[in-house]
Design an enzyme around this catalytic site. Structure first.
Site, PDB file in Angstrom:
ATOM      1  N   LYS A 189       0.835  -1.198   0.000  1.00  0.00           N
ATOM      2  CA  LYS A 189       0.000   0.000   0.000  1.00  0.00           C
ATOM      3  C   LYS A 189       0.867   1.243   0.000  1.00  0.00           C
ATOM      4  O   LYS A 189       1.520   1.561   0.988  1.00  0.00           O
ATOM      5  CB  LYS A 189      -0.930   0.064   1.211  1.00  0.00           C
ATOM      6  CG  LYS A 189      -1.943   1.199   1.057  1.00  0.00           C
ATOM      7  CD  LYS A 189      -2.602   1.647   2.341  1.00  0.00           C
ATOM      8  CE  LYS A 189      -1.852   2.718   3.076  1.00  0.00           C
ATOM      9  NZ  LYS A 189      -1.788   4.021   2.398  1.00  0.00           N
ATOM     10  N   GLU A 263      10.334   0.688  10.186  1.00  0.00           N
ATOM     11  CA  GLU A 263      11.369   1.693   9.915  1.00  0.00           C
ATOM     12  C   GLU A 263      10.698   3.034  10.159  1.00  0.00           C
ATOM     13  O   GLU A 263       9.836   3.447   9.387  1.00  0.00           O
ATOM     14  CB  GLU A 263      11.875   1.525   8.471  1.00  0.00           C
ATOM     15  CG  GLU A 263      13.263   2.083   8.271  1.00  0.00           C
ATOM     16  CD  GLU A 263      13.248   3.547   7.916  1.00  0.00           C
ATOM     17  OE1 GLU A 263      13.215   4.382   8.848  1.00  0.00           O
ATOM     18  OE2 GLU A 263      13.241   3.864   6.727  1.00  0.00           O
ATOM     19  N   CYS A 297      13.442  10.407   6.726  1.00  0.00           N
ATOM     20  CA  CYS A 297      13.418   9.882   8.089  1.00  0.00           C
ATOM     21  C   CYS A 297      14.797   9.965   8.748  1.00  0.00           C
ATOM     22  O   CYS A 297      14.901  10.153   9.946  1.00  0.00           O
ATOM     23  CB  CYS A 297      12.904   8.450   8.094  1.00  0.00           C
ATOM     24  SG  CYS A 297      13.738   7.409   6.898  1.00  0.00           S
ATOM     25  N   GLU A 395      10.652  15.085  15.630  1.00  0.00           N
ATOM     26  CA  GLU A 395      10.897  14.994  14.198  1.00  0.00           C
ATOM     27  C   GLU A 395       9.986  15.992  13.475  1.00  0.00           C
ATOM     28  O   GLU A 395       8.766  15.952  13.614  1.00  0.00           O
ATOM     29  CB  GLU A 395      10.589  13.572  13.715  1.00  0.00           C
ATOM     30  CG  GLU A 395      10.868  13.405  12.234  1.00  0.00           C
ATOM     31  CD  GLU A 395      10.690  11.961  11.766  1.00  0.00           C
ATOM     32  OE1 GLU A 395       9.679  11.344  12.121  1.00  0.00           O
ATOM     33  OE2 GLU A 395      11.567  11.483  11.028  1.00  0.00           O
TER      34      GLU A 395
END
Lengths: 483, 293
Positions: A189, A263, A297, A395
């Site tokens: 997906k 991850e 990331c 983040e």
């Protein structure tokens, strides 16, 4: 010293955009595109213009089930396909990606907003390289992931894979290639804002006659992902995305037999020692935080500079930032493209406001004219940042850098490790022994010494601590797809 | 002459290199399960509280970095020394395993001998895991790129209820070998073999805090481990409902979880001491360095 002018005017150099995009895409299930049972679709737009590109199907529980059933059915034969025959399919995928590279790069840039320079030179070649590299593993698994009786390891089975919007095609390759190499079948997906290149990959899979059902690509948003994760006949979930979603997935999977690799996010340190080659380090900072608009990331979002060179580094960084070209992602001269979505832009802007409100000093390129439409965020960095500031802890996933200083290597390591994340780190020094010792002490899965944001299918990638678990790439990545 | 009465031992916890009682003061009898009448207490063992567990995590955290930084050669020698000491207490271990009532003397002997040999095997892994699992990555650019194998950190181990010695060692030793520190919960029905291991640890020069052993009630300790944010990984051979609680703890701090079938036979299978034994307790760190003049 006078500041050199950085107002160089470049002639526009737009990449040709002759890419055919259908008005509507179905779900790729069992080797064919089909209308979703749900009857629903989502508009996908070009974030640099806000104009509509296409409509993609939104898979519901019934659609997800069809895809999983197709993958389960295909597994029976696929896992028994002789290893080198499996490899041939994968080599052909790599070839077709290379042959259609320009089209894929342009489409990626239109759908994602990233500069064509990056999609052309990084995303698409990396996607091809991932299939090429993993094709070669198919017949070597018994040595890569040995079993106690010496036979080749069995695949895990049906893998549900959910990927983010920051490297859409590349992430699809990272996920699909190792799964296929080990004989698994896949339901993938892609993210709802960036599904077009994955659907183009589905066309490639048709072109190379991959057996139906071996890879199924279903589009949709969070609800589609949740249905896939909760499906009772999925053997493994591989997810790349935010730590919060990763936690939710872990809770859903608890108590089942599903394997899980995650991850997740990061707040990675980039450490500049006084003995580093400063000009190269400044280039490294640029690629660590402003590449892909910082929507990475493993972005080096915390810059730690040794105090004695802090002034010099900050001055050079300010100057270098002024020469970044922000704007049309399809222009080959563009360095910083569009933010992927309105929602992400809002999130980045709220962090920037918080940074100012908490007392940090913002530096940005004030005189850049941004296009009137689209989602734009000027690259910036903050000084006067305290470790407790929100912009030093959370983040941001945008072109926003928090700059802090240190005095000793011990302090640098302590500050670098002062996070719950542990995805990557950068170390800049001209002393190899120092680089390797600092690398040893930092709790992160990928460490770049005198470079940043390098990826390769042969090199395992993945995080420590709350950046997730499991690796992608290399031998370690394979073991996540062998039973 | 009057018959000499036995000294019934009370086994204590092993935390940070010391042998404290539980801060709760609780003890529980350890029963001789070969005794058909069922009730005879062989000994007593401390029953750890959640506070004891938190103390053990602190001790484990304090010891871990230094242990991980020591050479694989040194760790290998220390684990080899542990094997020597266990071999010296072999008869006692066999008797303790037999008291679990699950096996007769000869099977108990086999379990102990295989367990000690497996300890040797893990001693050997300490300086070889990097060579077998890590190594240089042939990347397509001017970089020296390699992946090294590092310890995940602080690991909680729930040993199986059966196989009280070999189950305990098979799950706890890989973590110690690769540089993790461990809080190990032995079989709750037959903890004595694991407590003998704890008593050997200081003499083997396992640094204080690297191995901690807590006897107690699983249903009390499992939720505390699951929720503890300073436990980096869990290796557990427990029943499904407890396994689920531990898996839910992943959402807390992304701790790594390795679940081992509680019905597993821990004897004679090379897989127990293969690289797969290091799942959840090791991390792969990939280091890139530029190459050029």
């Amino acid at each position: 010293m006078t500041t050199p002018s950085t107002n160089w005017d470049y002639a526009p150099a737009p990449e040709s955009t002759k890419v055919e995009i259908k008005t509507q895409y179905g779900l790729f299930i069992d080797g064919a595109f089909r209308e979703p049972r749900s009857g629903r679709s989502i508009e996908t737009i070009n974030p640099a213009t806000e104009s509509s590109l296409s409509r993609i199907a939104e898979a519901d529980a019934a659609d997800v089930n069809l895809a999983v059933v197709a993958a389960r059915k295909a597994l029976k034969n696929w896992r028994r396909v002789p290893a080198l025959e499996r490899a041939k399919y994968m080599y052909r995928i790599a070839r077709r990606i290379q042959e259609r590279a320009r089209e894929l790069a342009v489409l990626e840039t239109m759908d994602n907003g990233k500069p064509i320079r990056e999609s052309r030179d990084e995303d698409v070649p990396q996607a091809a390289a991932h299939f090429f590299h993993h094709a070669g593993w198919c017949d070597k698994l018994r040595w890569a992931c040995p079993t106690s009786n010496g036979s080749a390891p069995e695949p895990i089975g049906v893998c549900g894979q959910i990927i983010p919007w920051n490297f859409p095609l590349m992430m699809a390759a990272w996920k699909i290639a190792p799964a296929l190499a080990c004989g698994n079948t896949v339901v993938l997906k892609p993210a709802e804002t960036t599904s077009l290149t994955a659907l183009r990959l589905a066309e490639i899979l048709q072109e190379i006659d991959l057996p139906p059902g071996v890879v199924n690509i279903i589009t949709g948003a969070g609800e589609t992902g949740r249905e896939l994760i909760a499906h009772g006949d999925v053997d493994k979930i591989a997810f790349t995305g935010s730590t919060d979603v990763g936690r939710a997935i872990a809770s859903t999977v608890a108590g089942t037999k599903k394997r899980l690799t995650l991850e997740l996010g990061g707040k990675s340190p980039n450490i500049i020692f006084a003995d580093a080659a400063i000009d190269q380090a400044v280039e490294g900072i640029v690629s660590s935080i402003w590449a892909n608009q910082g929507q990475v990331c493993c972005a080096g979002s915390r810059l730690l500079v040794e105090e004695s060179v802090a002034e010099e580094v900050i001055e050079k960084l300010r100057l270098r930032m002024r020469s970044l070209r922000v704007g049309d992602p399809l222009d080959k001269n563009t360095d910083v493209g569009a933010i992927n979505s309105r929602a992400q832009l809002d999130r980045i802007e709220s962090f920037i406001k918080l940074g100012v409100a908490e007392g940090a000093q913002r530096h940005d390129v004030s005189d850049v004219a941004l296009p009137s439409k689209g989602f734009w965020c000027k690259p910036c960095f903050f000084t006067e940042v305290q470790p407790a500031h929100t912009i030093a802890r959370e983040e941001i996933f945008g072109p926003v850098l928090a700059v802090m200083t240190f005095r000793t290597p011990d302090e640098a390591v302590a500050r670098a490790n002062n996070t719950m994340y542990g995805l990557s780190a950068g170390i800049w020094t001209s002393r190899g022994s120092k680089a390797y010792e600092v690398a040893r002490q930092i709790k992160a899965g990928v460490i770049w010494c005198n470079t940043f944001n390098q990826f390769d299918p042969a090199a395992p990638f993945g995080g420590y601590r709350e950046s997730g678990f499991g690796r992608e790439g290399g031998r370690s990545g394979l073991s996540a797809y062998c039973a | 002459m009057t018959e000499r009465s036995e000294i019934t031992k009370t086994w204590k916890l092993f935390i940070g290199g010391a042998f404290p009682r539980s801060e709760s003061g609780r003890v529980a009898p350890v029963k001789d399960l070969t005794d058909r009448s069922g009730g005879k207490a062989l000994a007593y063992a401390a029953q750890a509280s959640r506070k004891d567990l938190r103390d053990a995590v602190e001790a484990a955290r304090a010891a871990q970095e230094k242990w991980a930084a020591s050479s694989g050669y040194l760790r290998g020698q220390i684990i080899y020394r542990l094997a020597e000491l266990l071999d010296g207490r072999r008869e006692e271990l066999i008797e303790a395993v037999r008291m679990s009532g699950r096996v007769g003397k000869s099977k108990a002997r086999t379990e102990v001998e295989v367990a000690i040999d497996r300890t040797l095997s893990f001693a050997g892994w300490c300086d070889k895991l990097d060579s077998v699992v890590g190594g240089r990555n042939a990347v397509a650019g001017p970089f020296h790129c390699f992946s090294q194998i590092e310890a995940t950190g602080v690991v909680a181990v729930f040993a199986p209820e059966e196989f009280p010695l070999i189950g305990f060692l098979t799950l706890a030793l890989p973590a110690i070998a690769c540089g993790c520190s461990v809080i190990a919960m032995p079989s709750s029905v037959e903890p004595i073999p694991a407590l003998i291991v704890a008593e050997c640890a200081p003499s083997a020069d396992i640094p204080p805090g690297v191995l901690n052993v807590l006897t107690g009630l699983r249903e009390e300790l499992v939720p505390v481990v699951a929720a503890h944010r300073d436990v980096d990984a869990v290796v557990a051979s427990v029943e499904p409902e407890m396994a689920k609680i531990l898996q839910l703890g992943v959402a807390e701090n992304l701790k790594r979880v390795r679940l081992v079938d509680p019905q597993a036979k821990f004897l004679e299978d090379l897989a127990w001491s293969s690289p797969s034994a290091f799942q959840a307790v090791t991390e792969v760190k990939t280091v890139w360095h530029t190459v050029g003049l």
